[in-house]
Scaffold this active site. Structure first.
Site, PDB file in Angstrom:
ATOM      1  N   SER A 137      -6.703 -24.795  15.327  1.00 19.41           N
ATOM      2  CA  SER A 137      -5.300 -24.430  15.566  1.00 19.41           C
ATOM      3  C   SER A 137      -5.072 -24.014  17.016  1.00 19.41           C
ATOM      4  O   SER A 137      -4.045 -24.356  17.599  1.00 19.41           O
ATOM      5  CB  SER A 137      -4.894 -23.255  14.682  1.00 19.41           C
ATOM      6  OG  SER A 137      -4.970 -23.598  13.337  1.00 19.41           O
ATOM      7  N   HIS A 169      -4.600 -31.795  16.546  1.00 19.35           N
ATOM      8  CA  HIS A 169      -4.010 -30.652  15.841  1.00 19.35           C
ATOM      9  C   HIS A 169      -2.886 -31.103  14.922  1.00 19.35           C
ATOM     10  O   HIS A 169      -1.805 -31.469  15.366  1.00 19.35           O
ATOM     11  CB  HIS A 169      -3.512 -29.608  16.851  1.00 19.35           C
ATOM     12  CG  HIS A 169      -2.892 -28.435  16.182  1.00 19.35           C
ATOM     13  ND1 HIS A 169      -1.650 -27.947  16.503  1.00 19.35           N
ATOM     14  CD2 HIS A 169      -3.325 -27.665  15.145  1.00 19.35           C
ATOM     15  CE1 HIS A 169      -1.360 -26.929  15.710  1.00 19.35           C
ATOM     16  NE2 HIS A 169      -2.359 -26.743  14.881  1.00 19.35           N
ATOM     17  N   GLU A 193      -0.981 -33.249  17.552  1.00 19.02           N
ATOM     18  CA  GLU A 193      -1.235 -33.117  18.993  1.00 19.02           C
ATOM     19  C   GLU A 193      -2.645 -33.640  19.271  1.00 19.02           C
ATOM     20  O   GLU A 193      -3.611 -33.184  18.666  1.00 19.02           O
ATOM     21  CB  GLU A 193      -1.142 -31.644  19.404  1.00 19.02           C
ATOM     22  CG  GLU A 193       0.262 -31.078  19.282  1.00 19.02           C
ATOM     23  CD  GLU A 193       0.288 -29.561  19.440  1.00 19.02           C
ATOM     24  OE1 GLU A 193       0.338 -29.087  20.581  1.00 19.02           O
ATOM     25  OE2 GLU A 193       0.243 -28.854  18.415  1.00 19.02           O
ATOM     26  N   ASN A 230       1.582 -24.454  19.133  1.00 21.30           N
ATOM     27  CA  ASN A 230       1.351 -23.041  18.801  1.00 21.30           C
ATOM     28  C   ASN A 230       1.705 -22.115  19.954  1.00 21.30           C
ATOM     29  O   ASN A 230       2.041 -20.944  19.730  1.00 21.30           O
ATOM     30  CB  ASN A 230      -0.089 -22.827  18.327  1.00 21.30           C
ATOM     31  CG  ASN A 230      -0.162 -22.957  16.810  1.00 21.30           C
ATOM     32  OD1 ASN A 230       0.774 -22.574  16.103  1.00 21.30           O
ATOM     33  ND2 ASN A 230      -1.247 -23.523  16.306  1.00 21.30           N
TER      34      ASN A 230
HETATM   35  N1  NAD Z   1      -3.758 -23.932   7.502  1.00 19.28           N
HETATM   36  C1  NAD Z   1      -2.982 -24.391   8.479  1.00 19.28           C
HETATM   37  O1  NAD Z   1      -1.745 -24.283   8.454  1.00 19.28           O
HETATM   38  C2  NAD Z   1      -3.612 -25.087   9.669  1.00 19.28           C
HETATM   39  C3  NAD Z   1      -2.821 -25.904  10.481  1.00 19.28           C
HETATM   40  C4  NAD Z   1      -3.411 -26.580  11.551  1.00 19.28           C
HETATM   41  C5  NAD Z   1      -4.763 -26.422  11.805  1.00 19.28           C
HETATM   42  N2  NAD Z   1      -5.527 -25.592  10.990  1.00 19.28           N
HETATM   43  C6  NAD Z   1      -6.955 -25.482  11.284  1.00 19.28           C
HETATM   44  O2  NAD Z   1      -7.665 -26.361  10.413  1.00 19.28           O
HETATM   45  C7  NAD Z   1      -8.955 -25.796  10.121  1.00 19.28           C
HETATM   46  C8  NAD Z   1      -9.096 -25.642   8.605  1.00 19.28           C
HETATM   47  O3  NAD Z   1      -8.061 -24.814   8.121  1.00 19.28           O
HETATM   48  P1  NAD Z   1      -7.708 -24.736   6.570  1.00 19.28           P
HETATM   49  O4  NAD Z   1      -6.422 -24.000   6.489  1.00 19.28           O
HETATM   50  O5  NAD Z   1      -7.844 -26.071   5.953  1.00 19.28           O
HETATM   51  O6  NAD Z   1      -8.893 -23.789   6.049  1.00 19.28           O
HETATM   52  P2  NAD Z   1      -9.495 -23.674   4.564  1.00 19.28           P
HETATM   53  O7  NAD Z   1     -10.137 -22.337   4.506  1.00 19.28           O
HETATM   54  O8  NAD Z   1      -8.482 -24.057   3.545  1.00 19.28           O
HETATM   55  O9  NAD Z   1     -10.633 -24.799   4.543  1.00 19.28           O
HETATM   56  C9  NAD Z   1     -11.782 -24.734   5.326  1.00 19.28           C
HETATM   57  C10 NAD Z   1     -12.889 -25.452   4.558  1.00 19.28           C
HETATM   58  O10 NAD Z   1     -14.019 -25.603   5.413  1.00 19.28           O
HETATM   59  C11 NAD Z   1     -15.193 -25.403   4.633  1.00 19.28           C
HETATM   60  N3  NAD Z   1     -16.266 -25.082   5.568  1.00 19.28           N
HETATM   61  C12 NAD Z   1     -16.453 -23.943   6.280  1.00 19.28           C
HETATM   62  N4  NAD Z   1     -17.532 -24.062   7.091  1.00 19.28           N
HETATM   63  C13 NAD Z   1     -18.030 -25.315   6.872  1.00 19.28           C
HETATM   64  C14 NAD Z   1     -19.112 -26.057   7.418  1.00 19.28           C
HETATM   65  N5  NAD Z   1     -19.914 -25.529   8.349  1.00 19.28           N
HETATM   66  N6  NAD Z   1     -19.333 -27.316   6.955  1.00 19.28           N
HETATM   67  C15 NAD Z   1     -18.544 -27.867   6.006  1.00 19.28           C
HETATM   68  N7  NAD Z   1     -17.486 -27.218   5.467  1.00 19.28           N
HETATM   69  C16 NAD Z   1     -17.235 -25.966   5.897  1.00 19.28           C
HETATM   70  C17 NAD Z   1     -14.810 -24.299   3.654  1.00 19.28           C
HETATM   71  O11 NAD Z   1     -15.666 -24.302   2.526  1.00 19.28           O
HETATM   72  C18 NAD Z   1     -13.362 -24.697   3.321  1.00 19.28           C
HETATM   73  O12 NAD Z   1     -13.299 -25.565   2.196  1.00 19.28           O
HETATM   74  C19 NAD Z   1      -9.029 -24.479  10.880  1.00 19.28           C
HETATM   75  O13 NAD Z   1      -9.634 -24.702  12.135  1.00 19.28           O
HETATM   76  C20 NAD Z   1      -7.553 -24.110  11.049  1.00 19.28           C
HETATM   77  O14 NAD Z   1      -7.328 -23.239  12.132  1.00 19.28           O
HETATM   78  C21 NAD Z   1      -4.973 -24.947   9.924  1.00 19.28           C
END
Ligand code: NAD
Length: 303
Positions: free
Chosen positions: A113, A134, A146, A185
């Site tokens: 993010s 992103h 992005e 962001n």
């Molecule tokens: N949630 C949002 O609105 C959003 C928007 C844009 C970007 N992001 C980014 O996307 C990424 C994921 O966010 P999310 O909301 O999907 O999180 P989430 O917690 O829903 O999912 C993350 C997943 O990654 C897995 N994981 C963690 N470490 C791991 C590893 N080493 N190997 C394999 N799997 C692993 C976890 O088990 C989990 O299922 C983050 O970097 C977040 O900042 C999130």
């Protein structure tokens, strides 16, 4: 870009399963991996439920393969996108590991993010193949992606990635310099900083901040960006407004003490039932549903 690419999605959480869904719907072969078996095993069920709900082609889920081993998930991939926990050292280690298993041409992307891509990718042997993509939540409803290059990223990697996302129906934009928070962001949190400050300074309450935005310029934002708006009213008027308003707008260099106090008091928002405002379970469900309906309507009107 090949019409049918092999895409690996690492992380099957909120973002990862949605990103896999978009690529599968665009006819690519997708592998998905998560270190947590429960999240991996439920990925296709969640994708199918989304496809059903959206009225999209449900057979797309058949192009997604849940893969328990990271090496197997990425080995034949043309493109790997990571959506794991927002933690620099986790992401750094993951990409070093991924690079050990992929071919020389594979492009590697992080869906962080706000963390600079330069930091995430600094340990790679070939940093020219690495970039940021992103996405916004939910990935299958919000069009923007992005695409962030670092000082090392090759033009080929940027162009291939932009073409991949465009062909999948997304709206990719190229972010030319790798700064924390990229473009979206930074803009969003500039607004949040002033929103919190208005409450902190007692100028209005939290509900009023949200109403002011939603009932005024928020209505126009989807069709009138701020710089289009500045040109529309005139840069001279914009300058005059800035001379009066900017000196009084919040410009502290760190988080608000008001926000820090909420967190210290465990007023964490929906998950604790209170943040800036109090939230019953019904109110939470109603707001989530309103956002989803709004985004679905917007997608339908995009055609
Ligand atoms: N949630 C949002 O609105 C959003 C928007 C844009 C970007 N992001 C980014 O996307 C990424 C994921 O966010 P999310 O909301 O999907 O999180 P989430 O917690 O829903 O999912 C993350 C997943 O990654 C897995 N994981 C963690 N470490 C791991 C590893 N080493 N190997 C394999 N799997 C692993 C976890 O088990 C989990 O299922 C983050 O970097 C977040 O900042 C999130």
């Amino acid at each position: 870009m090949a019409a049918k690419a092999r895409i690996a999605v690492i992380g099957a959480g909120l973002m990862g399963h949605g990103i896999a869904q978009v690529f599968a719907l665009a006819d690519h072969d997708v592998t998905i991996h998560d270190q947590l078996a429960a999240n991996l095993d439920s990925a296709k069920t969640r994708i199918l439920a989304n496809l059903k709900d959206l009225g999209d082609d449900q057979s797309a889920v058949e192009r997604v393969r849940q893969v328990p081993l990271l090496a197997d998930a990425v080995r034949d991939a043309d493109y790997v996108v990571e959506a794991v926990l927002e933690d620099l050292s986790v992401k750094q280690k993951l990409f070093v590991e991924i690079e050990r298993h992929v071919g020389g041409e594979t492009i590697l992307a992080s869906n962080t993010s706000v963390i600079p891509i330069t930091r995430i990718m600094e340990g790679l042997r070939d940093r020219s193949r690495a970039l940021g993509t992103h996405w916004w939540n939910p990935p299958f409803l919000v069009p923007l992606v992005e695409v962030i290059g670092t000082q090392w990223t090759s033009q080929r990697a940027v162009e291939w990635t932009i073409a991949l996302h465009k062909a999948a129906g997304k709206m990719p934009v190229h972010v030319k310099r790798d700064v924390p928070g990229f473009v979206g962001n930074r803009l969003q949190h500039a607004l949040w900083r002033e929103a919190i400050s208005l409450v902190e300074r007692g100028i209005c309450d939290a509900g009023t901040v949200d109403t002011v935005i939603k009932a005024s310029f928020g209505r126009r934002l989807a069709v009138l960006g701020p710089l289009e708006n500045a040109d529309l009213v005139g840069t001279d008027l914009t300058l005059a407004i800035h001379q009066t308003v900017l000196p009084d707008i919040e410009h502290r260099g760190g988080p608000s003490p008001y926000l820090e106090a909420l967190v210290a008091q465990k007023k964490l928002g929906f998950k604790s039932g209170e943040g800036f405002r109090k939230w019953s379970a019904d109110q939470q469900a109603a707001l989530r549903s309103q956002v989803l309906q709004h985004l679905k309507k917007a997608r339908a009107s995009d055609g």
